[in-house]
Motif scaffolding. Sequence first.
Motif, PDB file in Angstrom:
ATOM      1  N   UNK A 268     -53.537  60.311 -42.777  1.00  0.00           N
ATOM      2  CA  UNK A 268     -52.498  61.308 -43.040  1.00  0.00           C
ATOM      3  C   UNK A 268     -51.670  60.934 -44.259  1.00  0.00           C
ATOM      4  N   UNK A 269     -51.102  61.950 -44.875  1.00  0.00           N
ATOM      5  CA  UNK A 269     -50.065  61.777 -45.883  1.00  0.00           C
ATOM      6  C   UNK A 269     -48.742  62.138 -45.216  1.00  0.00           C
ATOM      7  N   UNK A 270     -47.648  61.737 -45.853  1.00  0.00           N
ATOM      8  CA  UNK A 270     -46.326  62.040 -45.312  1.00  0.00           C
ATOM      9  C   UNK A 270     -45.398  62.424 -46.448  1.00  0.00           C
ATOM     10  N   UNK A 271     -44.378  63.193 -46.111  1.00  0.00           N
ATOM     11  CA  UNK A 271     -43.274  63.409 -47.044  1.00  0.00           C
ATOM     12  C   UNK A 271     -41.982  63.167 -46.277  1.00  0.00           C
ATOM     13  N   UNK A 272     -41.062  62.486 -46.924  1.00  0.00           N
ATOM     14  CA  UNK A 272     -39.770  62.158 -46.325  1.00  0.00           C
ATOM     15  C   UNK A 272     -38.664  62.857 -47.093  1.00  0.00           C
ATOM     16  N   UNK A 273     -37.689  63.373 -46.373  1.00  0.00           N
ATOM     17  CA  UNK A 273     -36.456  63.887 -46.951  1.00  0.00           C
ATOM     18  C   UNK A 273     -35.296  63.196 -46.258  1.00  0.00           C
ATOM     19  N   UNK A 274     -34.429  62.557 -47.043  1.00  0.00           N
ATOM     20  CA  UNK A 274     -33.263  61.878 -46.478  1.00  0.00           C
ATOM     21  C   UNK A 274     -32.211  62.921 -46.125  1.00  0.00           C
ATOM     22  N   UNK A 275     -31.782  62.916 -44.870  1.00  0.00           N
ATOM     23  CA  UNK A 275     -30.778  63.855 -44.382  1.00  0.00           C
ATOM     24  C   UNK A 275     -29.378  63.257 -44.508  1.00  0.00           C
ATOM     25  N   UNK A 276     -29.261  61.964 -44.184  1.00  0.00           N
ATOM     26  CA  UNK A 276     -27.966  61.293 -44.309  1.00  0.00           C
ATOM     27  C   UNK A 276     -28.177  59.786 -44.347  1.00  0.00           C
ATOM     28  N   UNK A 277     -27.134  59.096 -44.788  1.00  0.00           N
ATOM     29  CA  UNK A 277     -27.173  57.639 -44.863  1.00  0.00           C
ATOM     30  C   UNK A 277     -27.591  57.149 -46.234  1.00  0.00           C
ATOM     31  N   UNK A 278     -27.819  55.842 -46.309  1.00  0.00           N
ATOM     32  CA  UNK A 278     -28.228  55.242 -47.568  1.00  0.00           C
ATOM     33  C   UNK A 278     -29.132  54.053 -47.288  1.00  0.00           C
ATOM     34  N   UNK A 279     -29.908  53.693 -48.308  1.00  0.00           N
ATOM     35  CA  UNK A 279     -30.835  52.584 -48.184  1.00  0.00           C
ATOM     36  C   UNK A 279     -31.817  52.615 -49.325  1.00  0.00           C
ATOM     37  N   UNK A 280     -33.087  52.345 -49.001  1.00  0.00           N
ATOM     38  CA  UNK A 280     -34.133  52.349 -50.026  1.00  0.00           C
ATOM     39  C   UNK A 280     -35.418  52.881 -49.423  1.00  0.00           C
ATOM     40  N   UNK A 281     -36.193  53.579 -50.250  1.00  0.00           N
ATOM     41  CA  UNK A 281     -37.510  54.083 -49.886  1.00  0.00           C
ATOM     42  C   UNK A 281     -38.524  53.426 -50.808  1.00  0.00           C
ATOM     43  N   UNK A 282     -39.600  52.922 -50.235  1.00  0.00           N
ATOM     44  CA  UNK A 282     -40.643  52.251 -51.004  1.00  0.00           C
ATOM     45  C   UNK A 282     -41.957  52.980 -50.798  1.00  0.00           C
ATOM     46  N   UNK A 283     -42.673  53.209 -51.893  1.00  0.00           N
ATOM     47  CA  UNK A 283     -44.033  53.754 -51.840  1.00  0.00           C
ATOM     48  C   UNK A 283     -44.823  53.094 -52.958  1.00  0.00           C
ATOM     49  N   UNK A 284     -45.828  52.303 -52.588  1.00  0.00           N
ATOM     50  CA  UNK A 284     -46.585  51.547 -53.573  1.00  0.00           C
ATOM     51  C   UNK A 284     -45.674  50.550 -54.256  1.00  0.00           C
ATOM     52  N   UNK A 285     -45.677  50.537 -55.583  1.00  0.00           N
ATOM     53  CA  UNK A 285     -44.824  49.630 -56.355  1.00  0.00           C
ATOM     54  C   UNK A 285     -43.485  50.253 -56.713  1.00  0.00           C
ATOM     55  N   UNK A 286     -43.249  51.477 -56.244  1.00  0.00           N
ATOM     56  CA  UNK A 286     -42.037  52.213 -56.609  1.00  0.00           C
ATOM     57  C   UNK A 286     -41.015  52.158 -55.481  1.00  0.00           C
ATOM     58  N   UNK A 287     -39.807  51.697 -55.801  1.00  0.00           N
ATOM     59  CA  UNK A 287     -38.694  51.705 -54.848  1.00  0.00           C
ATOM     60  C   UNK A 287     -37.603  52.588 -55.419  1.00  0.00           C
ATOM     61  N   UNK A 288     -36.990  53.398 -54.564  1.00  0.00           N
ATOM     62  CA  UNK A 288     -35.905  54.252 -55.028  1.00  0.00           C
ATOM     63  C   UNK A 288     -34.777  54.247 -54.011  1.00  0.00           C
ATOM     64  N   UNK A 289     -33.551  54.403 -54.490  1.00  0.00           N
ATOM     65  CA  UNK A 289     -32.421  54.476 -53.562  1.00  0.00           C
ATOM     66  C   UNK A 289     -32.564  55.686 -52.641  1.00  0.00           C
ATOM     67  N   UNK A 290     -32.185  55.501 -51.384  1.00  0.00           N
ATOM     68  CA  UNK A 290     -32.213  56.593 -50.404  1.00  0.00           C
ATOM     69  C   UNK A 290     -30.794  57.112 -50.225  1.00  0.00           C
ATOM     70  N   UNK A 291     -30.614  58.397 -50.479  1.00  0.00           N
ATOM     71  CA  UNK A 291     -29.339  59.058 -50.242  1.00  0.00           C
ATOM     72  C   UNK A 291     -29.637  60.517 -49.894  1.00  0.00           C
ATOM     73  N   UNK A 292     -28.651  61.209 -49.397  1.00  0.00           N
ATOM     74  CA  UNK A 292     -28.838  62.581 -48.937  1.00  0.00           C
ATOM     75  C   UNK A 292     -29.555  63.431 -49.981  1.00  0.00           C
ATOM     76  N   UNK A 293     -30.645  64.088 -49.562  1.00  0.00           N
ATOM     77  CA  UNK A 293     -31.398  64.993 -50.420  1.00  0.00           C
ATOM     78  C   UNK A 293     -32.570  64.350 -51.140  1.00  0.00           C
TER      79      UNK A 293
END
Length: 113
Positions: free
Chosen positions: A40-65
């Motif tokens: 399966x593939x997935x898609x994530x949408x951040x609804x609230x909070x903060x953190x980090x999302x990682x996919x492969x070698x790419x990391x990005x800040x997690x924030x609403x939207x």
Amino acid sequence: MRVERPWGWYETLVQGENYLVKRLLVRAGQQLSLQRHHHRSESWTVVSGSGALLCGDHSQPASTGVMLSIPCGAVHRARADDADLLILEVQHGEDLREDDIERLQDDYGRVIN
């Protein structure tokens, strides 16, 4: 139905032919296992909070939207900072079983070698 996990919980919101929608809550200071899925593939949408999302070698800040597309087979993880991280997850594929998970690293001892 809410399913408790060491990192927080998830709920299945809706399921149809070749798709499944979940709500995930990653508790403050916790993270999902470093994982990949083979069916399966997935898609994530951040609804609230903060953190980090990682996919492969790419990391990005997690924030609403913030949205992340995770191709089938890609290594990925979500981490919450000092507040809970709420994510909507949409899974796509012909086999959406919960056991389609390969854990590469896990803070809770769930890696199977």
